[in-house]
Design a protein around this motif. Structure first.
Motif, mmCIF file in Angstrom:
data_model
loop_
_atom_site.group_PDB
_atom_site.id
_atom_site.type_symbol
_atom_site.label_atom_id
_atom_site.label_comp_id
_atom_site.label_asym_id
_atom_site.label_seq_id
_atom_site.Cartn_x
_atom_site.Cartn_y
_atom_site.Cartn_z
ATOM 1 N N ASP A 1 12.358 -18.135 -89.080
ATOM 2 C CA ASP A 1 11.599 -16.919 -89.378
ATOM 3 C C ASP A 1 11.457 -16.158 -88.066
ATOM 4 O O ASP A 1 10.711 -16.559 -87.175
ATOM 5 C CB ASP A 1 10.230 -17.270 -89.967
ATOM 6 C CG ASP A 1 9.384 -16.043 -90.276
ATOM 7 O OD1 ASP A 1 9.786 -14.906 -89.918
ATOM 8 O OD2 ASP A 1 8.299 -16.217 -90.864
ATOM 9 N N LEU A 2 12.176 -15.072 -87.958
ATOM 10 C CA LEU A 2 12.240 -14.321 -86.706
ATOM 11 C C LEU A 2 10.928 -13.645 -86.341
ATOM 12 O O LEU A 2 10.727 -13.263 -85.188
ATOM 13 C CB LEU A 2 13.362 -13.290 -86.788
ATOM 14 C CG LEU A 2 14.738 -13.914 -86.984
ATOM 15 C CD1 LEU A 2 15.730 -12.906 -87.479
ATOM 16 C CD2 LEU A 2 15.205 -14.561 -85.706
ATOM 17 N N ASP A 3 10.031 -13.502 -87.312
ATOM 18 C CA ASP A 3 8.744 -12.880 -87.034
ATOM 19 C C ASP A 3 7.643 -13.907 -86.785
ATOM 20 O O ASP A 3 6.485 -13.542 -86.582
ATOM 21 C CB ASP A 3 8.338 -11.960 -88.194
ATOM 22 C CG ASP A 3 9.260 -10.750 -88.293
ATOM 23 O OD1 ASP A 3 9.803 -10.329 -87.250
ATOM 24 O OD2 ASP A 3 9.444 -10.232 -89.412
ATOM 25 N N HIS A 4 7.989 -15.182 -86.802
ATOM 26 C CA HIS A 4 7.018 -16.245 -86.567
ATOM 27 C C HIS A 4 7.300 -16.856 -85.192
ATOM 28 O O HIS A 4 8.310 -17.540 -85.010
ATOM 29 C CB HIS A 4 7.136 -17.320 -87.649
ATOM 30 C CG HIS A 4 6.039 -18.325 -87.611
ATOM 31 N ND1 HIS A 4 6.015 -19.345 -86.691
ATOM 32 C CD2 HIS A 4 4.927 -18.455 -88.371
ATOM 33 C CE1 HIS A 4 4.936 -20.086 -86.886
ATOM 34 N NE2 HIS A 4 4.256 -19.561 -87.898
ATOM 35 N N PRO A 5 6.437 -16.597 -84.213
ATOM 36 C CA PRO A 5 6.697 -17.108 -82.858
ATOM 37 C C PRO A 5 6.909 -18.620 -82.816
ATOM 38 O O PRO A 5 7.690 -19.112 -82.005
ATOM 39 C CB PRO A 5 5.445 -16.712 -82.068
ATOM 40 C CG PRO A 5 4.805 -15.623 -82.856
ATOM 41 C CD PRO A 5 5.185 -15.839 -84.296
ATOM 42 N N GLY A 6 6.244 -19.370 -83.697
ATOM 43 C CA GLY A 6 6.405 -20.818 -83.715
ATOM 44 C C GLY A 6 7.808 -21.249 -84.072
ATOM 45 O O GLY A 6 8.303 -22.263 -83.565
#
Length: 194
Positions: free
Chosen positions: A80-85
């Motif tokens: 998930d490119l929008d999830h920093p984790g």
């Protein structure tokens, strides 16, 4: 050991293309459901326990592949490119390979959602991914995941690299010829052939 990370959204063909790359090169395949499926019998997908153990299994397998002196490992993962984790988790997975001075490449596959939804229920997915055997659920899960996550890069927005400093191939995989995609991966990355 050469690590090739194949990324992209659900049902884009990561495992199928990964298997074809391994057939051409002799590399080994570690597709993401090899760590997911055993955990689903105990933990719900996405729970903290699931996430921690899934990450642990993946890190250990990749690190052990280095010490086992494998020529190469193809690892598939949806990020998930929008999830920093997720981005941090990917960097942690490749860190042992980087520290060893071994090459890491990213192959990003993309295809429109209708094409990917039609792939749910195919025998190959059902054979290797028990959690996908309820096809209606699997299709609904893809739609749900993509309503809250972004699995494909936007070259203008993301700069075209999931792992800066490493080669990144972005390839359309809307067709059903995994061998052709794998041939292109092998050629463009200069991977050794069997």
């Amino acid at each position: 050991m050469h690590l090739v990370c194949i990324t992209g959204p659900p049902a884009v063909g990561k495992m199928t293309v990964g298997r074809a790359v391994c057939d051409l090169t002799g590399y080994r395949l570690f597709h993401n459901h090899l760590s997911i499926e055993p955990l689903l019998g105990i933990f719900e997908f996405g729970t903290p326990s699931f996430q921690r153990l899934n990450g642990l299994i993946r890190r250990e397998v990749i690190a052990e592949a280095l010490t086992a002196d494998l020529p190469g490992l193809v690892f598939t993962v949806a990020v998930d490119l929008d999830h920093p984790g997720d981005r941090t988790g990917l960097r942690e997975l490749v860190a042992p390979v980087e520290r060893a001075g071994a090459p890491v490449d990213v192959v990003e596959l993309y295809a429109p959602q209708p094409v990917r939804l039609a792939r749910e229920g195919r025998p190959d997915r059902m054979d290797h991914k028990r959690s996908k055997r309820d096809v209606d659920w699997a299709r609904a899960h893809v739609v749900d995941l993509e309503s809250r996550a972004r699995f494909s890069t936007d070259p203008a927005r993301d700069g075209g690299a999931l792992l800066p400093g490493h080669r990144h191939l972005r390839m359309d995989n809307a067709h059903d010829d995994a061998r052709a995609t794998a041939e292109r991966v092998v050629a463009e990355l200069g991977l050794p052939r069997r």
